[in-house]
Write an enzyme that holds these catalytic residues in place. Sequence first.
Site, mmCIF file in Angstrom:
data_model
loop_
_atom_site.group_PDB
_atom_site.id
_atom_site.type_symbol
_atom_site.label_atom_id
_atom_site.label_comp_id
_atom_site.label_asym_id
_atom_site.label_seq_id
_atom_site.Cartn_x
_atom_site.Cartn_y
_atom_site.Cartn_z
ATOM 1 N N ASP A 1 0.884 -1.167 0.000
ATOM 2 C CA ASP A 1 0.000 0.000 0.000
ATOM 3 C C ASP A 1 0.920 1.214 0.000
ATOM 4 O OD1 ASP A 1 -2.233 1.710 0.249
ATOM 5 O OD2 ASP A 1 -1.998 1.737 2.423
ATOM 6 N N GLU B 1 -1.042 -1.583 -4.825
ATOM 7 C CA GLU B 1 -2.300 -0.877 -5.042
ATOM 8 C C GLU B 1 -2.124 0.228 -6.083
ATOM 9 O OE1 GLU B 1 -4.332 2.032 -2.056
ATOM 10 O OE2 GLU B 1 -4.849 -0.020 -1.466
ATOM 11 N N ASP C 1 -2.666 0.726 7.202
ATOM 12 C CA ASP C 1 -1.909 0.669 5.953
ATOM 13 C C ASP C 1 -1.468 -0.763 5.653
ATOM 14 O OD1 ASP C 1 -1.966 3.457 5.285
ATOM 15 O OD2 ASP C 1 -0.475 3.805 6.839
#
Length: 157
Positions: free
Chosen positions: A7, A69, A141
């Site tokens: 992420d 991501e 996260d």
Amino acid sequence: MKILGIDPGSHRLGYAILEQGKKNTRPLILEYGVLEVKANTPSPENLLILKNGLSRLIQKFEPELASIEKLFFHKNAKTAVNVYEARGVVLLQLHEAGIKILQPTVSQIKKGITGKGTASKKDLKSALEFILGEKLENIDDSWDAIAAAFVGLSMDR
């Protein structure tokens, strides 16, 4: 197979290493957490710290696959630029290490985990805990990174 989920963030990079054993078994979380840099660290130094942290993870776990991501437009252009810089460093590091890269969108990740592309963070965490059969620490996260890795495993089939 080991997968590295990421992420991306400008000063907080969530990561997760999952290992998929035999088919029809749950992936095993080997490690998850956040690479964090102090907020006032100048950009070049910040990027180097993130790069070095990621390099240590790659050397330690030797993942064959990475799922990072894919970002969408942010409201704050300055924040978006900083996150894209960090994401670029991550992509380069993964490419140099010869790791296959998957780039699911946020909605693909949420839908892959919860069945709903607009799921909340709380829903995502609950679904991950159910799927993986373990309680996760409160580091959001890293949840996103675990989810990216999990969805990456299903995308790679």
